[in-house]
Motif scaffolding. Structure first.
Motif, PDB file in Angstrom:
ATOM      1  N   THR A  13       0.459  -0.959   0.215  1.00 31.39           N
ATOM      2  CA  THR A  13      -0.023  -0.247   0.305  1.00 31.39           C
ATOM      3  C   THR A  13       0.575   0.959   0.436  1.00 31.39           C
ATOM      4  O   THR A  13       2.160   1.178   0.539  1.00 31.39           O
ATOM      5  CB  THR A  13      -0.478  -0.183   1.195  1.00 31.39           C
ATOM      6  N   GLY A  14       0.417   2.615  -0.438  1.00 31.17           N
ATOM      7  CA  GLY A  14       0.923   3.823   0.058  1.00 31.17           C
ATOM      8  C   GLY A  14       0.169   3.974   1.406  1.00 31.17           C
ATOM      9  O   GLY A  14      -0.448   3.175   1.875  1.00 31.17           O
ATOM     10  N   VAL A  15       0.640   5.378   1.943  1.00 37.72           N
ATOM     11  CA  VAL A  15      -0.114   5.495   2.858  1.00 37.72           C
ATOM     12  C   VAL A  15      -1.215   6.983   2.779  1.00 37.72           C
ATOM     13  O   VAL A  15      -0.628   7.377   1.664  1.00 37.72           O
ATOM     14  CB  VAL A  15       0.662   5.745   4.114  1.00 37.72           C
ATOM     15  N   ASP A  16      -1.669   7.264   3.539  1.00 40.18           N
ATOM     16  CA  ASP A  16      -1.756   8.044   3.189  1.00 40.18           C
ATOM     17  C   ASP A  16      -1.244   9.503   4.792  1.00 40.18           C
ATOM     18  O   ASP A  16      -1.278  10.422   3.682  1.00 40.18           O
ATOM     19  CB  ASP A  16      -4.094   8.473   3.374  1.00 40.18           C
ATOM     20  N   TYR A  17      -0.921   8.988   5.573  1.00 43.94           N
ATOM     21  CA  TYR A  17      -0.462  10.292   6.170  1.00 43.94           C
ATOM     22  C   TYR A  17       0.528   9.323   7.164  1.00 43.94           C
ATOM     23  O   TYR A  17       0.663   7.829   6.968  1.00 43.94           O
ATOM     24  CB  TYR A  17      -0.503  10.913   7.594  1.00 43.94           C
ATOM     25  N   ALA A  18       1.692   9.525   7.515  1.00 51.78           N
ATOM     26  CA  ALA A  18       2.415   8.935   8.703  1.00 51.78           C
ATOM     27  C   ALA A  18       2.885   9.254   9.451  1.00 51.78           C
ATOM     28  O   ALA A  18       3.521  10.952   9.867  1.00 51.78           O
ATOM     29  CB  ALA A  18       3.750   8.728   7.630  1.00 51.78           C
ATOM     30  N   ILE A  19       3.302   8.752  10.353  1.00 47.23           N
ATOM     31  CA  ILE A  19       3.510   9.867  12.514  1.00 47.23           C
ATOM     32  C   ILE A  19       4.457   9.794  12.658  1.00 47.23           C
ATOM     33  O   ILE A  19       4.932   8.403  12.549  1.00 47.23           O
ATOM     34  CB  ILE A  19       2.317   9.276  13.436  1.00 47.23           C
ATOM     35  N   ALA A  20       5.762  10.463  12.628  1.00 49.71           N
ATOM     36  CA  ALA A  20       7.070  10.699  13.175  1.00 49.71           C
ATOM     37  C   ALA A  20       7.156  10.042  14.596  1.00 49.71           C
ATOM     38  O   ALA A  20       7.764   9.201  15.027  1.00 49.71           O
ATOM     39  CB  ALA A  20       7.525  11.978  12.939  1.00 49.71           C
TER      40      ALA A  20
END
Length: 193
Positions: free
Chosen positions: A97-104
Motif C-alpha cells: 500500500t501507499g499511505v495517506d499519512y505517516a506519524i513521525a
C-alpha cells in the motif's frame, strides 16, 4: 523523515529509505524473493504508480494483482468482484500500500478508505509493505486528528481510519508476546524522498 525512520524502526518496521523509485521497486522485489512470495496484491495509491512495481516483478513468476473493482460494475457483478478481491487478499503473500499519512512520533502509517484503497491489503497478507512519500509525514497524532476533524466538519470523514504501528502483536495468552496473530507478522516501510 529522519524522526519517522527512527521511530518506525523502534516499532519493529523494516525500514528502507531511498530517493529513487527504482530502488524502492527493487527493494519490493527483494522482499518478495526473501519470503518466497507467489502472489502479491497492491492498492491503487498514486505513490505505487511511480514505482512501476509491475515492471520490477517482471520475470519473477510472482503474480501481482491490483485491489480495484471495475468502475462500471454494479449489483451482483460488483459484489462478485469484491468477493474475488477479498479472496485474493486472503491468499496473497504480500500486500503493498501507499499511505495517506505517516506519524513521525509513533512510527505509524495511516490508511483512509476510498476507491481502490482497502484495509484488507494491509491486514490479511502475512507481509505488508507501506510506501511513504516525504509530504505525507506528520510530526504527531495531534496534527492527524486536526486534519481528521476538518474532514468530519466537511462530511469527508469516511468509514474508518487504519493506524498501523508495526507488526501485529498480541500477548493475550499467558502474557506471551506473539507476532503476526491478528495481521502481518512482517512489515516493511519504504521512505521515498
Amino acid at each position: 523523515m529522519a524522526h519517522l525512520e527512527q521511530s518506525a524502526a523502534e516499532a519493529a518496521w523494516n525500514v528502507f529509505r531511498t530517493q529513487s523509485p527504482l530502488d524502492a521497486a527493487n527493494y519490493i522485489r527483494q522482499v518478495a524473493r526473501n519470503v518466497e512470495a507467489r502472489t502479491m496484491l497492491r492498492s491503487t495509491h498514486s505513490a505505487l504508480d511511480a514505482l512501476d512495481i509491475e515492471a520490477a516483478m517482471h520475470g519473477t513468476g510472482i503474480s501481482l494483482g491490483v485491489m480495484a473493482v471495475d468502475e462500471a460494475a454494479t449489483g451482483d457483478t460488483l459484489e462478485s468482484e469484491r468477493a474475488e478481491l477479498r479472496q485474493q487478499a486472503i491468499t496473497a503473500d504480500i500486500g503493498i500500500t501507499g499511505v495517506d499519512y505517516a506519524i513521525a512520533e509513533t512510527g505509524s502509517c495511516v490508511l483512509l478508505p476510498r476507491k481502490g484503497v482497502s484495509r484488507v491489503v494491509s491486514l490479511l497478507p502475512p507481509v505488508h509493505i507501506a510506501v511513504v512519500e516525504s509530504g505525507q509525514v506528520l510530526p504527531s497524532l495531534d496534527e492527524l486528528f486536526t486534519l481528521r476533524r476538518q474532514d468530519f466538519l466537511t462530511g469527508d470523514l469516511g468509514s474508518y481510519m487504519n493506524l498501523i504501528s508495526g507488526p501485529s502483536r498480541s500477548a493475550d495468552i499467558e502474557y506471551q508476546l506473539v507476532t503476526g496473530v491478528h495481521g502481518p507478522g512482517e512489515v516493511h516501510m519504504i521512505l521515498l524522498g
